[in-house]
Design a protein around this motif. Structure first.
Motif, short mmCIF file in Angstrom:
data_model
loop_
_atom_site.label_atom_id
_atom_site.label_comp_id
_atom_site.label_asym_id
_atom_site.label_seq_id
_atom_site.Cartn_x
_atom_site.Cartn_y
_atom_site.Cartn_z
N GLY A 6 54.34 61.10 -8.84
CA GLY A 6 53.43 62.13 -9.33
C GLY A 6 53.54 63.43 -8.54
O GLY A 6 53.62 64.52 -9.10
N VAL A 7 53.59 63.28 -7.21
CA VAL A 7 53.73 64.47 -6.36
C VAL A 7 55.09 65.13 -6.59
O VAL A 7 55.18 66.35 -6.70
N MET A 8 56.13 64.32 -6.69
CA MET A 8 57.46 64.88 -6.90
C MET A 8 57.57 65.57 -8.26
O MET A 8 58.25 66.59 -8.39
N GLY A 9 56.89 65.04 -9.27
CA GLY A 9 56.89 65.70 -10.57
C GLY A 9 56.20 67.05 -10.53
O GLY A 9 56.66 68.02 -11.13
N LEU A 10 55.07 67.13 -9.80
CA LEU A 10 54.39 68.42 -9.66
C LEU A 10 55.20 69.40 -8.83
O LEU A 10 55.25 70.60 -9.15
N VAL A 11 55.84 68.91 -7.78
CA VAL A 11 56.70 69.77 -6.97
C VAL A 11 57.83 70.32 -7.83
O VAL A 11 58.17 71.51 -7.75
N HIS A 12 58.40 69.48 -8.68
CA HIS A 12 59.48 69.93 -9.56
C HIS A 12 59.00 71.02 -10.51
O HIS A 12 59.69 72.02 -10.74
N GLU A 13 57.82 70.86 -11.08
CA GLU A 13 57.31 71.82 -12.05
C GLU A 13 56.98 73.17 -11.41
O GLU A 13 57.18 74.21 -12.02
N PHE A 14 56.45 73.15 -10.19
CA PHE A 14 55.99 74.39 -9.59
C PHE A 14 57.01 75.05 -8.67
O PHE A 14 56.87 76.22 -8.35
N THR A 15 58.04 74.33 -8.24
CA THR A 15 59.02 74.92 -7.34
C THR A 15 60.43 74.88 -7.90
O THR A 15 61.33 75.47 -7.33
N ASP A 16 60.65 74.16 -8.99
CA ASP A 16 61.97 74.00 -9.61
C ASP A 16 62.96 73.21 -8.75
O ASP A 16 64.16 73.32 -8.92
N TRP A 17 62.45 72.45 -7.78
CA TRP A 17 63.31 71.50 -7.08
C TRP A 17 63.54 70.34 -8.03
O TRP A 17 62.66 69.93 -8.76
N HIS A 18 64.71 69.78 -8.03
CA HIS A 18 65.04 68.71 -8.97
C HIS A 18 64.84 67.35 -8.32
O HIS A 18 65.78 66.68 -7.94
N TRP A 19 63.57 66.96 -8.19
CA TRP A 19 63.18 65.68 -7.61
C TRP A 19 62.39 64.89 -8.62
O TRP A 19 61.80 65.42 -9.53
N GLY A 20 62.35 63.61 -8.43
CA GLY A 20 61.47 62.76 -9.22
C GLY A 20 62.10 62.28 -10.52
O GLY A 20 63.16 62.72 -10.94
N LEU A 21 61.38 61.36 -11.15
CA LEU A 21 61.86 60.76 -12.38
C LEU A 21 61.16 61.28 -13.62
O LEU A 21 61.64 61.08 -14.74
N VAL A 22 60.03 61.96 -13.45
CA VAL A 22 59.24 62.40 -14.60
C VAL A 22 60.02 63.36 -15.48
O VAL A 22 60.01 63.25 -16.70
N GLN A 23 60.75 64.28 -14.89
CA GLN A 23 61.48 65.27 -15.69
C GLN A 23 62.71 64.67 -16.35
O GLN A 23 63.27 65.25 -17.25
N ARG A 24 63.13 63.49 -15.92
CA ARG A 24 64.31 62.85 -16.50
C ARG A 24 63.99 61.99 -17.73
O ARG A 24 64.90 61.56 -18.43
N VAL A 25 62.71 61.75 -17.99
CA VAL A 25 62.31 60.95 -19.14
C VAL A 25 62.20 61.87 -20.35
O VAL A 25 61.38 62.79 -20.38
N GLY A 26 63.03 61.62 -21.35
CA GLY A 26 63.18 62.53 -22.48
C GLY A 26 61.92 62.74 -23.31
O GLY A 26 61.62 63.86 -23.72
N PHE A 27 61.16 61.68 -23.58
CA PHE A 27 60.01 61.84 -24.46
C PHE A 27 58.84 62.56 -23.78
O PHE A 27 57.87 62.90 -24.45
N LEU A 28 58.93 62.81 -22.48
CA LEU A 28 57.89 63.57 -21.77
C LEU A 28 58.21 65.05 -21.72
O LEU A 28 57.49 65.81 -21.06
N ASP A 29 59.24 65.47 -22.42
CA ASP A 29 59.65 66.87 -22.38
C ASP A 29 58.51 67.78 -22.83
O ASP A 29 58.00 67.67 -23.94
N GLY A 30 58.09 68.64 -21.95
CA GLY A 30 56.98 69.55 -22.21
C GLY A 30 55.65 69.03 -21.71
O GLY A 30 54.66 69.76 -21.68
N TYR A 31 55.60 67.78 -21.30
CA TYR A 31 54.36 67.16 -20.83
C TYR A 31 54.50 66.64 -19.40
O TYR A 31 53.78 65.73 -18.99
#
Length: 66
Positions: free
Chosen positions: A16-41
């Protein structure tokens, strides 16, 4: 069982923390951004993971040691 719940809570917390860090800093960490059906969420999914982590820690705290 308590250790398993704590471990799962820790994994949810980290993701969860890595997903938020990815969204707000554009670092490519975590698994949330890699799950296709969560695109935009991704932010919502990260917040849900954080809430789930807190719930898992609370349940683990109330369980007896096995």
């Amino acid at each position: 069982m308590k250790q398993l719940l704590e471990f799962l809570g820790f994994i949810c917390l980290v993701q969860g923390v890595m997903g938020l860090v990815h969204e707000f800093t554009d670092w490519h960490w975590g698994l949330v951004q890699r799950v296709g059906f969560l695109d935009g969420y991704e932010i919502y999914a990260s917040v849900v993971l954080l809430v789930l982590a807190i719930a898992l820690f609370a349940v683990a705290e109330n369980r007896e040691s096995d």
